[in-house]
Design a protein around this motif. Structure first.
Motif, mmCIF file in Angstrom:
data_model
loop_
_atom_site.group_PDB
_atom_site.id
_atom_site.type_symbol
_atom_site.label_atom_id
_atom_site.label_comp_id
_atom_site.label_asym_id
_atom_site.label_seq_id
_atom_site.Cartn_x
_atom_site.Cartn_y
_atom_site.Cartn_z
ATOM 1 N N LEU A 1 -0.087 9.791 -2.426
ATOM 2 C CA LEU A 1 -1.290 10.243 -1.713
ATOM 3 C C LEU A 1 -1.205 10.110 -0.202
ATOM 4 N N LEU A 2 -0.115 9.572 0.314
ATOM 5 C CA LEU A 2 -0.011 9.288 1.745
ATOM 6 C C LEU A 2 -0.140 10.526 2.630
ATOM 7 N N HIS A 3 0.030 11.706 2.085
ATOM 8 C CA HIS A 3 -0.119 12.943 2.857
ATOM 9 C C HIS A 3 -1.593 13.296 3.100
ATOM 10 N N LEU B 1 -1.269 5.521 5.873
ATOM 11 C CA LEU B 1 -1.104 4.094 6.106
ATOM 12 C C LEU B 1 -1.941 3.604 7.280
ATOM 13 N N ASP B 2 -1.922 4.323 8.400
ATOM 14 C CA ASP B 2 -2.685 3.854 9.561
ATOM 15 C C ASP B 2 -4.188 3.835 9.288
ATOM 16 N N TYR C 1 0.839 -1.208 0.000
ATOM 17 C CA TYR C 1 0.000 0.000 0.000
ATOM 18 C C TYR C 1 0.871 1.254 0.000
ATOM 19 N N GLU C 2 1.928 1.253 0.795
ATOM 20 C CA GLU C 2 2.816 2.426 0.845
ATOM 21 C C GLU C 2 3.427 2.733 -0.528
ATOM 22 N N GLN C 3 3.712 1.713 -1.307
ATOM 23 C CA GLN C 3 4.248 1.924 -2.653
ATOM 24 C C GLN C 3 3.142 2.350 -3.625
#
Length: 182
Positions: free
Chosen positions: A33-35, A41-42, A26-28
């Motif tokens: 968009l993780l911001h 992620l959490d 998912y992180e990759q």
């Protein structure tokens, strides 16, 4: 150039190893968009834990046949006719989908270097294989890939059936559905 192929593994039980593999991918998959609060992620892991505890949950993980490394995942579960999945839609679903269970494809992700070679479709089809529900449904951000993702799903037989905002931090999404069995 070597042909890129995958081996698919379907899991119907949820274990910490599966959670860890999906979290790393998912992180990759969502790195850009993780911001955003909805894509952290959490937040993903919280949703994954909740979804994995729901009826009919299954995940398909694609592994590179050369290295054995995981390169993509697709997971979903059964949503009953009265599920909040349907209740959050801006309009009721069309009659052919109303009042019936469906498979909700909750997440499909392929790491960037494996995109565009058909892995998403292979995982999607394996996820739906053998399901008894008559329909599949999913939600898509209409701007994802500048509209390419939604057009991809349309090519797989999905049609737009409404719009939904799954949570206050989530963008408005298009809800799509299709028959599983001809």
């Amino acid at each position: 150039m070597t042909e890129r192929t995958v081996r698919l593994r379907k899991h119907i039980s949820y274990a910490s190893q599966v959670r860890e593999v999906l979290g790393k991918m998912y992180e990759q998959v969502r790195a850009d968009l993780l911001h955003h609060p909805n894509y952290k992620l959490d937040v993903f892991l919280e949703r994954l834990d909740r979804h994995a505890g729901e009826a009919g949950w299954a995940v398909v993980v694609a592994h590179d046949t050369t290295t054995g490394e995981p390169v993509g995942y697709a997971y979903g579960n059964t949503v009953a006719s009265g599920d909040r999945w349907w209740k959050r839609m801006s309009t009721p679903p069309p009659g052919r989908y109303a009042g019936r269970d469906a498979v909700a494809v909750k997440e499909i992700g392929v790491i960037p270097e494996w995109r565009g070679v058909g892995v998403s479709r292979q995982m999607h089809d394996e996820l739906l294989a053998g399901r008894l529900e008559p329909h599949a449904t999913l939600m898509v951000n209409p701007s994802a890939g500048e509209g390419k993702v939604m057009r991809l799903y349309e090519g797989w037989g999905y049609e737009e059936i409404g719009v939904v905002q799954p949570s206050p931090d989530a963008p408005w999404l298009v809800c799509m559905a299709r028959n599983i069995h001809p």
